[in-house]
Design a protein around this motif. Structure first.
Motif, mmCIF file in Angstrom:
data_model
loop_
_atom_site.group_PDB
_atom_site.id
_atom_site.type_symbol
_atom_site.label_atom_id
_atom_site.label_comp_id
_atom_site.label_asym_id
_atom_site.label_seq_id
_atom_site.Cartn_x
_atom_site.Cartn_y
_atom_site.Cartn_z
ATOM 1 N N HIS B 66 0.813 -1.221 0.000
ATOM 2 C CA HIS B 66 0.000 0.000 0.000
ATOM 3 C C HIS B 66 0.847 1.273 0.000
ATOM 4 N N HIS B 124 -10.945 -5.734 -2.284
ATOM 5 C CA HIS B 124 -10.860 -6.089 -3.703
ATOM 6 C C HIS B 124 -10.370 -7.515 -3.953
ATOM 7 N N SER B 301 -3.261 1.022 -10.115
ATOM 8 C CA SER B 301 -4.129 0.297 -9.176
ATOM 9 C C SER B 301 -4.379 -1.146 -9.599
ATOM 10 N N CYS B 302 -4.995 -1.897 -8.674
ATOM 11 C CA CYS B 302 -5.328 -3.300 -8.936
ATOM 12 C C CYS B 302 -6.452 -3.423 -9.944
ATOM 13 N N CYS B 362 0.315 0.689 -4.317
ATOM 14 C CA CYS B 362 -1.068 1.211 -4.347
ATOM 15 C C CYS B 362 -0.997 2.731 -4.495
ATOM 16 N N CYS B 365 -3.740 5.572 -5.507
ATOM 17 C CA CYS B 365 -5.112 5.034 -5.416
ATOM 18 C C CYS B 365 -5.711 5.264 -4.034
ATOM 19 N N ASN B 384 -10.504 2.374 -8.668
ATOM 20 C CA ASN B 384 -11.846 1.846 -8.446
ATOM 21 C C ASN B 384 -12.731 2.663 -7.506
HETATM 22 S S1 SF4 Z 1 -7.884 -0.549 -4.454
HETATM 23 FE FE1 SF4 Z 1 -6.048 0.709 -4.498
HETATM 24 S S2 SF4 Z 1 -5.333 0.604 -2.383
HETATM 25 FE FE2 SF4 Z 1 -6.748 -1.101 -2.631
HETATM 26 S S3 SF4 Z 1 -5.478 -2.854 -3.235
HETATM 27 FE FE3 SF4 Z 1 -6.196 -1.857 -5.115
HETATM 28 S S4 SF4 Z 1 -4.552 -0.447 -5.665
HETATM 29 FE FE4 SF4 Z 1 -4.257 -0.996 -3.537
#
Ligand code: SF4
Lengths: 168, 421
Positions: B66, B124, B301-302, B362, B365, B384
């Motif tokens: 993160h 997520h 981001s993911c 992360c 994000c 997201n």
């Molecule tokens: S939503 Fe953002 S903070 Fe959460 S795991 Fe995905 S990239 Fe990381």
């Protein structure tokens, strides 16, 4: 044991729809290891004066989808830390609902509650019956009874205490 | 009587082999993913539990992602705690600050195969449904209980079935599809439910595009989001999970769904979408919105920081310069992704156009570092969540869109339909 849950009393603090966990406690405070320090920032975005006005035993009343977003357990934790005795919402996001009971904070689903309750009103909550009595108007609202599994967690004092009971 | 994907996978993880929607089950977990929440919140819970040993150190992935590498002493301390835990417990899978975002890393390391039950300490974690697994996010206490016992209680969710046919047109991405679905469902439209995706469109999708959909399902409240496997997933597993055995799971014909939604993209084509502040459900077609000037454009981001996302962004900005005064921040989802994009020349193209390419984290994000917004700033983001304050100052504004739309917007300085550049 049950009377722990069949007369929770407190003043209502009313919120709207979609209060997500970022609104309860922002991501930027998650690196604080001390919950007390973190709790200083509870509801900072939606209601910056919240921690000054909140009193021990107050009840958070919210509309739909309370606690959506990030899975952070810090959200129910800071509410408990500032003295919230119970959270009542028209609906909860699933992770928040589960986290609340895990840490020993009761959560009750009561449809349309925000139509009937206003800020500061004194409430009496019965988790077993799933009811809320509004002192001032003497109106009783009926919500869903808290599932037995969740009452067991509360009775034990949260999921960790429950786990310890199971293994001993 | 038939069963949904969620019911079938969960049933295979209970002692009596039963898991009907609405049941509360006790399930054996195949795998647990935890990130910084381990050091900050799970370890204190474990201490309270008098915990000694992880139930199975080969079934846990720990990731420092993160805030990576640590931008301050607080996150550095949490990373130290994670490293110490990994060492002491002999955890087999560990991704330190160099490796990237947990959900991408778990998939890349072949740690999810069809039929798995995976829990992550992150909302997520629904992402792994793209691999035909049941996966969901829980928080610290539940993660601690899993670390100790390998078991978890779950309520078996009802399933909401989507059948998607037709092609996404040029520069329209799976992100646009899921944003339009969340617009219809609202942020709690799938609360407590499992979304199940079928149809030729899903069968033909890349692994990355499928992950984007499963990832964002949680923004409609979903507990999980599961797809049958396709060729691309098989190839992925062949490459990354070669030595593992698995069986693909399909739902029964007579499975009971809470609702079935059919989407025909040839009849109702989807346009590039943008979700206006402060909710992922505030979707609008980019072509329908007023001109919105931006300060920052974020690709990462993911949800959308993968190879195909960097590729489409590079294709859009190739040979051009981003708009003066706009910051284009590009954060590849993992080191593997970064390397692959680097070898293809996408990183060079992006930097030449004016982008700032960061290491995998992360980062922006979650408003952590490497792209935090100031008061009143506007960002168009491929992530997201556009909740108030999510990416920085409470008065900043975040618009969610596909990486194609983000790249096009960076060129123009206003939120732009990627088909127009
Ligand atoms: S939503 Fe953002 S903070 Fe959460 S795991 Fe995905 S990239 Fe990381």
């Amino acid at each position: 044991m049950l009377n722990l849950f069949n007369d929770i009393k407190g003043k209502a603090r009313v919120f709207g729809d979609d209060i997500n966990t970022d609104q309860i406690i922002q991501g930027r405070y998650l690196t604080l290891l001390d919950y007390k320090a973190m709790a200083e920032h509870t509801f900072e975005i939606v209601r910056p004066d919240f921690v000054e006005i909140v009193e021990q035993g107050d009840i958070v009343v919210a509309a739909r989808n309370f606690g959506s977003g990030s899975s952070r357990e810090e959200a129910p934790m800071v509410l408990k830390q500032v003295g919230i005795s119970c959270v009542i919402a028209e609906s909860f996001a699933r992770i928040f609902y589960r986290n609340a009971f895990n840490i020993g904070l009761p959560a009750l689903i009561v449809p349309e509650i925000t139509k009937h309750v206003s800020e500061g009103q004194e409430l009496h909550v019965d988790l077993v019956q799933g009811t809320v009595l509004i002192d001032e108007t003497n109106m009783e609202l009926k919500g869903s009874c808290v599932p037995q599994r969740m009452l067991d967690l509360l009775t034990a004092g949260g999921a960790v205490a429950w786990f310890k009971q199971q293994i001993s | 009587m038939g069963y949904t994907l969620a019911e079938k996978i969960l049933a295979a993880h209970t002692e009596d082999g039963k898991a009907d929607a609405g049941d509360i089950i006790d399930a054996a977990v195949d795998f647990l993913m935890v990130h910084e929440v381990l050091g900050s919140r799970i370890i204190p819970v474990l201490e309270e539990m008098n915990f000694e040993k992880v139930w199975d150190p080969s079934r846990v992935l720990v990731v420092n992602d993160h805030w990576a590498p640590a931008p301050n002493a607080e996150s550095a301390l949490i990373h130290m705690k994670n490293r110490e835990f990994v060492r002491e417990q002999g955890i087999k899978h560990f991704g330190d600050v160099e490796c990237g975002i947990c959900h991408q890393v778990l998939a890349e390391q072949g740690l999810v195969v069809p039929g798995n039950l995976i829990i992550g300490s992150d909302s997520h974690s629904t992402t792994y449904g793209a691999f035909n697994a049941f996966s969901t996010g829980l928080a610290a206490t539940d993660s601690a209980l899993i670390l100790a016992t390998g078991r978890i209680w779950l309520r078996v969710p009802e399933s909401l079935r989507f059948d998607v046919t037709g092609n996404l047109s040029r520069r329209v991405m799976s992100k646009d599809l899921i944003l339009s679905i969340i617009k219809e469902l609202g942020t709690d439209g799938a609360n407590y439910q499992s979304m199940e995706f079928h149809g030729p469109t899903i069968d033909e999708m890349t692994v990355g595009s499928r992950m984007t959909i499963c990832n964002m399902s949680v923004e409609a409240g979903a507990k999980s989001c599961i797809m049958p496997i396709n060729k691309q997933v098989k190839d992925w597993l062949g490459e990354r999970a070669r030595e593992r055995e698995w069986t693909a799971i399909t739902p029964d014909d007579e499975a009971m769904y809470i609702d079935r939604i059919t989407i025909d993209l040839s009849e109702d084509p989807i346009e590039p979408m943008v979700s206006l502040p402060h909710s992922p459900a505030n979707g609008e077609a980019v072509s329908e919105i007023d001109s919105i000037e931006i300060d920052q454009a974020f690709i990462g981001s993911c949800t959308n920081g993968r190879f195909e996302d960097l590729k489409i962004a590079a294709d859009i900005v190739r040979g051009k310069k981003i708009h003066r005064g706009v910051r284009l921040v590009v954060t590849p989802a993992s080191r593997d992704t970064y390397l692959a994009a680097l070898r293809e020349g996408f990183i060079e193209t992006l930097i030449e156009a004016g982008a700032i390419v960061t290491n995998s984290t992360c980062g922006a994000c979650v408003g952590g570092h490497l792209g935090v917004l100031g008061p009143g700033e506007v960002c168009v983001s491929s992530s997201n969540r556009n909740f108030r304050g999510r990416m920085g100052h409470p008065d900043s504004l975040v618009y969610l869109a596909s990486p194609a739309t983000v790249a096009a917007s960076a060129l123009k300085g206003v939120i732009t339909d990627p088909r127009e550049v």
